[in-house]
Scaffold this active site. Structure first.
Site, PDB file in Angstrom:
ATOM      1  N   PHE A 132      74.564  40.157 -17.040  1.00 16.69           N
ATOM      2  CA  PHE A 132      73.236  39.911 -16.458  1.00 16.69           C
ATOM      3  C   PHE A 132      72.832  41.149 -15.669  1.00 16.69           C
ATOM      4  CE2 PHE A 132      70.213  38.791 -13.218  1.00 16.69           C
ATOM      5  CZ  PHE A 132      69.323  37.962 -13.892  1.00 16.69           C
ATOM      6  N   ASP A 216      77.174  48.032 -12.921  1.00 16.75           N
ATOM      7  CA  ASP A 216      76.196  47.266 -12.150  1.00 16.75           C
ATOM      8  C   ASP A 216      76.964  46.559 -11.035  1.00 16.75           C
ATOM      9  OD1 ASP A 216      74.623  45.203 -11.138  1.00 16.75           O
ATOM     10  OD2 ASP A 216      73.640  44.775 -13.050  1.00 16.75           O
ATOM     11  N   LYS A 245      70.781  43.700  -3.703  1.00 16.76           N
ATOM     12  CA  LYS A 245      71.188  42.491  -2.993  1.00 16.76           C
ATOM     13  C   LYS A 245      71.585  42.773  -1.531  1.00 16.76           C
ATOM     14  CE  LYS A 245      72.408  39.391  -6.830  1.00 16.76           C
ATOM     15  NZ  LYS A 245      71.501  38.288  -6.600  1.00 16.76           N
TER      16      LYS A 245
END
Ligand code: PLP
Length: 386
Positions: A132, A216, A245
């Protein structure tokens, strides 16, 4: 405003892309959230690994207050100290190259995709099953999930999906490959740790062909797994990583960090963003990075992660525990619905957790969580026994 009124506003005015839980949060501190009726919740999701420093960390509050009253935005046509200091700190804390600041995780991956295509024009980008990387077009094209991609075809061309198998990965990478883009631990699809063999195969394939290995670390970074970056525990060093984040301590930011090889690939005019690296968010991120890089905090993440994982394994409805540090998930016994368990945890036990799928619950508490809070979460989960 009452919850029913908020729901009416949502129904009439919010494009319905989210399935919200029926709770309105109004305040947070550390690992605690309060709803509009004053009820207290234990937050074991941290806004999906955003509040690693905890809600309203005093240092973040102080820095943001000071900066918001001084200077919030000038664009990247000019210098501001927080952006340059943040870039330096991010580079020094990881790959030693250069940094592009942006506003979110998807944007950080977009920057990575542009970087690797600039380095190897028209090159393919190899991604893994169950990965993702975000919802914008490039990031979505790197996210091989039928339900997320299919309604939005055609996607960006040049993404090659491989199973999580070292030989398959090796076979997919050649001299036309621009990059292998992977999460060291796949977060959104249920906390799946990529094997050492798979990571080593990715590194070897990139070394063999000159492709870039991009990690990532949007969910795994900022101390979540017990080191500042998850790659530190893998024995594999990527050529670039993306962060977002938790980087902003609760405010929106993203970053692409390169190693030295890719540091000067992007040139003036190649990429940009109006808000990127603004002084307000960069000040907050500098403070968040300082907090999350603290050796004592990271050691506690490892110790408390083990304590929490052991407690999760003892839950009668858990069939497997996965993860590293405070990035953990349990699989539930057949017939037990994870969305139901997460909803009951929230509404009956006032414990905030999240279902990543029909049979998996994810736990990502703030890294400042205490032993008592870990035990408290386990006690609440015990009470949910179906
Ligand atoms: N990459 C990973 C690994 C993520 O977990 C996420 C978000 O969950 C993203 C990218 C996208 O980040 P954002 O939602 O900030 O665009």
């Amino acid at each position: 405003m009452a919850l029913a009124e908020l729901q009416a506003l949502e129904r009439d005015y919010a494009i319905p892309t989210y399935a919200r839980n029926p709770v309105e949060f109004v305040r947070g501190s550390g690992c605690t959230l309060w709803d509009a009726d004053g009820n207290e919740y234990l937050d074991f999701l941290a806004g999906i690994s955003v509040l690693n420093v905890g809600h309203c960390h005093p240092r973040i509050v102080e820095v943001v207050r000071e900066q918001v009253a001084r200077l919030t935005h000038v664009t990247n046509l000019y210098y501001t100290e927080p952006a340059m200091r943040l870039s330096a700190r991010l580079s020094e804390s990881s790959l030693g190259g250069k940094v592009f600041l942006c506003n979110s995780g998807a944007e950080a991956n977009e920057a990575a995709i542009k970087l690797v295509r600039r380095a190897r024009p028209r090159g393919d980008i190899v991604v893994l099953q169950d990965g993702f990387h975000g919802r914008t077009y490039g990031a979505l094209s790197a996210t091989p999930q039928e339900s997320k991609q299919a309604p939005f075809a055609p996607l960006v061309p040049g993404f090659v999906v491989v199973p999580k198998d070292p030989a398959a990965l090796d076979a997919a990478v050649d001299e036309r490959t621009a990059a292998v883009l992977i999460e060291p631990i796949q977060g959104e699809t249920g906390i799946h740790i990529l094997s050492e063999e798979l990571l080593a195969a990715a590194r070897d394939a990139c070394d063999r062909t000159g492709a870039a290995l991009v990690f990532d670390e949007i969910q795994t970074g900022m101390g979540r797994t017990g080191t500042l970056w998850a790659y530190e525990q893998t024995g594999v060093v990527p050529d670039a990583l993306t962060s977002a984040k938790a980087l902003g301590g609760g405010l929106p930011i993203g970053a692409l960090v390169t190693g030295t090889r890719l540091a000067d690939v992007l040139r003036p005019g190649d990429h940009g963003s109006t808000f990127a690296g603004g002084p307000l968010i960069s000040s907050a991120a500098l403070a968040a990075l300082e907090i999350c890089a603290d050796a004592e905090l990271l050691a506690r993440v490892r110790v408390l992660g083990e304590r929490f994982a052991a407690g999760l394994a003892a839950l009668p409805y858990a069939t497997a525990v996965r993860g590293r540090g405070l990035m953990l998930a349990i699989d539930l016994a057949p017939g037990v619905s994870a969305p139901d368990v997460a909803r009951r945890a929230l509404l009956e036990q006032r414990l905030v957790v999240n279902a990543t799928g029909p049979g998996t619950i994810r736990f990502e508490p703030p890294l400042v969580v205490s032993e008592a809070e870990v035990d408290g979460a386990l006690a609440r989960l015990q009470k949910l026994c179906p």
